[in-house]
Scaffold this motif. Sequence first.
Motif, PDB file in Angstrom:
ATOM      1  N   ASP A  36       0.846  -1.381   0.059  1.00 28.04           N
ATOM      2  CA  ASP A  36      -0.027   0.067  -0.156  1.00 28.04           C
ATOM      3  C   ASP A  36       0.778   1.167   0.067  1.00 28.04           C
ATOM      4  N   GLU A 266      -0.756  -3.071  10.325  1.00 33.22           N
ATOM      5  CA  GLU A 266      -0.138  -3.156   9.059  1.00 33.22           C
ATOM      6  C   GLU A 266       1.092  -4.117   9.447  1.00 33.22           C
ATOM      7  N   LYS A 280      -1.189  -3.268   4.101  1.00 35.60           N
ATOM      8  CA  LYS A 280      -2.292  -3.048   5.058  1.00 35.60           C
ATOM      9  C   LYS A 280      -3.281  -4.160   4.999  1.00 35.60           C
TER      10      LYS A 280
END
Length: 283
Positions: A36, A266, A280
């Motif tokens: 991410d 995360e 994530k």
Amino acid sequence: MKVLITGLATACLMAAIPAFAVNEAASVLADYSKVDEVIPLPDVGGNLSGITYNYDTGTYFLVQNNYGKLFEYDRSFKKPLRIINMINLKDDDTEDIVYLGQGRYAVSTEDNYIFIFSIAPKQTTVDMSPSRVDVQQFTLPSPRKDNKGLEGVCFTRNSKDGRGVFFAVQEQKPKRIFAFNWPNSNDDFKRNFGLTEPFDTEAIMKHRLSDLSGCTFDDSTNHLLVLSHESSRLMELGRTGHIVNTLDIPAVASQYEGVTFGANRELMLVSEPSTLVIMKKRQ
């Protein structure tokens, strides 16, 4: 306070693993699939090697190898909140860091030392001399080849003995995973605190992970996660060493060296020379 664990026979090392709580859940790695965020950390300069999350301050502590430096960041990772110099280190090739709670940390080094110490708010220099009463030093069995020693250290409170259990991973020649108890108090350090090699790491990793570069422990599943930079892969292990899952990490960074869970679960991975990669948890 200095603690030596060298010279133990293999049979002793393969003794019973420090006791865990009995519950075990499904794979934690199943919740992650893509990168991410990729964040460069130019203030580190290079040799980024490990990361841990301090849940008391909501900040992250990163360790740099060969220089004995720590960097504290908030979640933005824009600039270090402070840089901490570790002085009087027996080995300044610091490879990983884990937060233990109440301002205490453990750092592993390439020559198979683990140091436990405290960092106070605003402190920028930490004296790591093992002669200090507030510093504890563990010396694990030496690797068979130079520069192939400890790479990762992680910790879980899921234990029936002591304050919890440490895991430490040795890079190569051979790949090894050690486990030992953190005694209840400093007065207990003269007693046997159960250093083990809980399973045959080389056999488990064969054709799966080329090396070991870091680790973290997931208390919610009682699973150990080990990282390989050569394979760009995370492996999730159960308490007996059985493989629960693996995760191939996208090659968005050059050399993954450390891993931890962040504030919102995360996966936070650090890579040499100075990159943070965030995956994530899927909703």
